[in-house]
Write an enzyme that holds these catalytic residues in place. Sequence first.
Site, PDB file in Angstrom:
ATOM      1  N   ALA A  65       0.962  -1.051   0.145  1.00 22.60           N
ATOM      2  CA  ALA A  65      -0.120  -0.174   0.059  1.00 22.60           C
ATOM      3  C   ALA A  65       1.008   1.234  -0.039  1.00 22.60           C
ATOM      4  O   ALA A  65       2.231   1.068   0.466  1.00 22.60           O
ATOM      5  CB  ALA A  65      -0.744  -0.118   1.242  1.00 22.60           C
ATOM      6  N   GLY A 108       0.546  -5.054   0.914  1.00 19.92           N
ATOM      7  CA  GLY A 108      -0.754  -4.913   0.055  1.00 19.92           C
ATOM      8  C   GLY A 108      -0.400  -5.774  -1.340  1.00 19.92           C
ATOM      9  O   GLY A 108      -1.321  -6.308  -2.009  1.00 19.92           O
ATOM     10  N   GLU A 111      -0.737  -9.216  -0.598  1.00 20.86           N
ATOM     11  CA  GLU A 111      -2.148  -9.480  -0.429  1.00 20.86           C
ATOM     12  C   GLU A 111      -3.140  -9.340  -1.579  1.00 20.86           C
ATOM     13  O   GLU A 111      -4.013 -10.260  -1.780  1.00 20.86           O
ATOM     14  CB  GLU A 111      -2.549  -8.421   0.618  1.00 20.86           C
ATOM     15  CG  GLU A 111      -1.996  -8.586   2.173  1.00 20.86           C
ATOM     16  CD  GLU A 111      -2.105  -7.464   2.880  1.00 20.86           C
ATOM     17  OE1 GLU A 111      -1.752  -6.635   2.422  1.00 20.86           O
ATOM     18  OE2 GLU A 111      -2.519  -7.664   4.083  1.00 20.86           O
ATOM     19  N   GLU A 131       4.669  -4.841   6.939  1.00 17.57           N
ATOM     20  CA  GLU A 131       3.704  -4.076   7.991  1.00 17.57           C
ATOM     21  C   GLU A 131       4.498  -3.591   9.005  1.00 17.57           C
ATOM     22  O   GLU A 131       4.628  -2.624   9.628  1.00 17.57           O
ATOM     23  CB  GLU A 131       2.273  -4.160   7.822  1.00 17.57           C
ATOM     24  CG  GLU A 131       1.650  -4.148   6.394  1.00 17.57           C
ATOM     25  CD  GLU A 131       1.851  -5.557   5.531  1.00 17.57           C
ATOM     26  OE1 GLU A 131       2.564  -6.476   5.886  1.00 17.57           O
ATOM     27  OE2 GLU A 131       0.897  -5.555   4.688  1.00 17.57           O
TER      28      GLU A 131
HETATM   29  N1  CAA Z   1       4.489   3.042  -0.795  1.00 14.61           N
HETATM   30  C1  CAA Z   1       4.982   4.297  -1.318  1.00 14.61           C
HETATM   31  N2  CAA Z   1       6.265   4.529  -1.880  1.00 14.61           N
HETATM   32  C2  CAA Z   1       6.939   3.382  -1.924  1.00 14.61           C
HETATM   33  C3  CAA Z   1       6.598   2.002  -1.621  1.00 14.61           C
HETATM   34  C4  CAA Z   1       5.303   1.923  -0.813  1.00 14.61           C
HETATM   35  N3  CAA Z   1       4.859   0.829  -0.245  1.00 14.61           N
HETATM   36  N4  CAA Z   1       7.475   1.217  -1.739  1.00 14.61           N
HETATM   37  C5  CAA Z   1       8.666   1.780  -2.492  1.00 14.61           C
HETATM   38  N5  CAA Z   1       8.304   3.213  -2.725  1.00 14.61           N
HETATM   39  C6  CAA Z   1       8.861   4.205  -3.331  1.00 14.61           C
HETATM   40  C7  CAA Z   1      10.151   4.482  -2.365  1.00 14.61           C
HETATM   41  O1  CAA Z   1       9.657   5.597  -1.594  1.00 14.61           O
HETATM   42  C8  CAA Z   1      11.056   5.349  -3.708  1.00 14.61           C
HETATM   43  O2  CAA Z   1      10.313   6.649  -3.931  1.00 14.61           O
HETATM   44  P1  CAA Z   1      11.431   7.662  -4.097  1.00 14.61           P
HETATM   45  O3  CAA Z   1      12.468   7.498  -5.050  1.00 14.61           O
HETATM   46  O4  CAA Z   1      10.512   8.746  -4.263  1.00 14.61           O
HETATM   47  O5  CAA Z   1      12.042   7.725  -2.785  1.00 14.61           O
HETATM   48  C9  CAA Z   1      10.526   4.411  -4.744  1.00 14.61           C
HETATM   49  O6  CAA Z   1       9.318   3.878  -4.716  1.00 14.61           O
HETATM   50  C10 CAA Z   1      11.915   3.245  -5.131  1.00 14.61           C
HETATM   51  O7  CAA Z   1      11.833   2.628  -3.693  1.00 14.61           O
HETATM   52  P2  CAA Z   1      13.339   2.176  -3.159  1.00 14.61           P
HETATM   53  O8  CAA Z   1      14.210   3.514  -3.501  1.00 14.61           O
HETATM   54  O9  CAA Z   1      13.068   2.114  -1.641  1.00 14.61           O
HETATM   55  O10 CAA Z   1      13.841   0.797  -3.899  1.00 14.61           O
HETATM   56  P3  CAA Z   1      14.521  -0.247  -3.286  1.00 14.61           P
HETATM   57  O11 CAA Z   1      14.914  -0.897  -4.661  1.00 14.61           O
HETATM   58  O12 CAA Z   1      15.882   0.462  -2.737  1.00 14.61           O
HETATM   59  O13 CAA Z   1      13.737  -1.191  -2.361  1.00 14.61           O
HETATM   60  C11 CAA Z   1      11.886  -2.073  -1.495  1.00 14.61           C
HETATM   61  C12 CAA Z   1      12.685  -1.636  -2.855  1.00 14.61           C
HETATM   62  C13 CAA Z   1      12.776  -3.166  -0.684  1.00 14.61           C
HETATM   63  C14 CAA Z   1      10.764  -2.954  -1.940  1.00 14.61           C
HETATM   64  C15 CAA Z   1      11.574  -0.728  -0.727  1.00 14.61           C
HETATM   65  O14 CAA Z   1      11.011   0.111  -1.646  1.00 14.61           O
HETATM   66  C16 CAA Z   1      10.453  -1.135   0.370  1.00 14.61           C
HETATM   67  O15 CAA Z   1      10.847  -1.658   1.514  1.00 14.61           O
HETATM   68  N6  CAA Z   1       9.356  -0.787   0.192  1.00 14.61           N
HETATM   69  C17 CAA Z   1       8.299  -0.562   1.177  1.00 14.61           C
HETATM   70  C18 CAA Z   1       7.816  -2.084   1.481  1.00 14.61           C
HETATM   71  C19 CAA Z   1       6.845  -2.073   2.552  1.00 14.61           C
HETATM   72  O16 CAA Z   1       6.917  -1.854   3.698  1.00 14.61           O
HETATM   73  N7  CAA Z   1       5.160  -2.530   2.000  1.00 14.61           N
HETATM   74  C20 CAA Z   1       4.134  -2.686   2.925  1.00 14.61           C
HETATM   75  C21 CAA Z   1       3.478  -1.153   2.593  1.00 14.61           C
HETATM   76  S1  CAA Z   1       2.224  -1.159   4.056  1.00 14.61           S
HETATM   77  C22 CAA Z   1       1.019  -2.098   3.513  1.00 14.61           C
HETATM   78  O17 CAA Z   1       1.152  -2.577   2.201  1.00 14.61           O
HETATM   79  C23 CAA Z   1      -0.383  -2.241   4.279  1.00 14.61           C
HETATM   80  C24 CAA Z   1      -1.242  -3.541   3.837  1.00 14.61           C
HETATM   81  O18 CAA Z   1      -1.454  -4.389   4.318  1.00 14.61           O
HETATM   82  C25 CAA Z   1      -2.277  -3.058   2.658  1.00 14.61           C
END
Ligand code: CAA
Length: 257
Positions: A65, A108, A111, A131
């Site tokens: 998400a 998400g 999911e 999460e």
């Molecule tokens: N939401 C918003 N933006 C996101 C995102 C997310 N879930 N995942 C990645 N992005 C964005 C980053 O902020 C980044 O944007 P900027 O360039 O503006 O900073 C861009 O995408 C590229 O990401 P990274 O630079 O982090 O890329 P990476 O290759 O170094 O890492 C990754 C990849 C390991 C997937 C890392 O992006 C990450 O950990 N993302 C978040 C994963 C996460 O925590 N997901 C759960 C979200 S909460 C949820 O989903 C709740 C639910 O149950 C519905």
Amino acid sequence: MTETILLDRPAERVARITLDRPRVLNALNLRTMQEITAATSELDGDPDVGAIILTGSAKAFAAGADIKEMAPQSFGDVHAADWLGGWEALSRVRTPLVAAVAGYALGGGCELAMMCDLLLAADTAKFGQPEITLGVLPGMGGSQRLTRAIGKAKAMDLILTGRTMDAEEAERAGLVSRIVPADALSEETVSTASKIASMSKPAVMLAKEAVHRAFETSLSEGLLFERRLFHSTFATHDQKEGMTAFIEKRPPEFRHR
Ligand code: CAA
């Protein structure tokens, strides 16, 4: 006009939805939820669609998400809006949904893939529910669907530590239908979806309903439900055609009715 997804028809009777927010690794915002649920519901009503593919990019199916959209929300905001509740619409789609996952399927994203009926994974796929690392827990079904798919031991491991698992571990655990080399994922998914779409649509829809019922009911009720659905297929043209074609040693010509 869609902003966050692309729609195409890669084969006869097959529709494809491609997540298209590459700069944020296909993070799922409110708009994406609205566009995916509207598209699937419209495609579900189209008699010329027998299977729907849901996919992302080579780097990410979806990284979860949209954290930037969620970060400023209060309890009152998310509770009043029943935040993420709209995704439930995918459970009402009766046409098979085939997820094609390459790269990250996190939070998400994992999911959403689990809301699909089949899950084909590239060997590059990474699944997880991170999460907990954000101070929250899964909110689009992770604690329920992941636990049903892979059992308590592994679901707890993933949900409480936030670690990711690769495609092989996910397949061993029962989350994934098949692993495919990354460069063959698109072709293999389209051919799998085409195969499903070539079968009798009422039989496919009833079979999907029967499998889903297994998660909702007792064994005796489920067996009775399945048997009654089986009986009901004898009212279709396609049952007569499918069985006659077998006896006449020719391919069936289903009318999907
Ligand atoms: N939401 C918003 N933006 C996101 C995102 C997310 N879930 N995942 C990645 N992005 C964005 C980053 O902020 C980044 O944007 P900027 O360039 O503006 O900073 C861009 O995408 C590229 O990401 P990274 O630079 O982090 O890329 P990476 O290759 O170094 O890492 C990754 C990849 C390991 C997937 C890392 O992006 C990450 O950990 N993302 C978040 C994963 C996460 O925590 N997901 C759960 C979200 S909460 C949820 O989903 C709740 C639910 O149950 C519905």
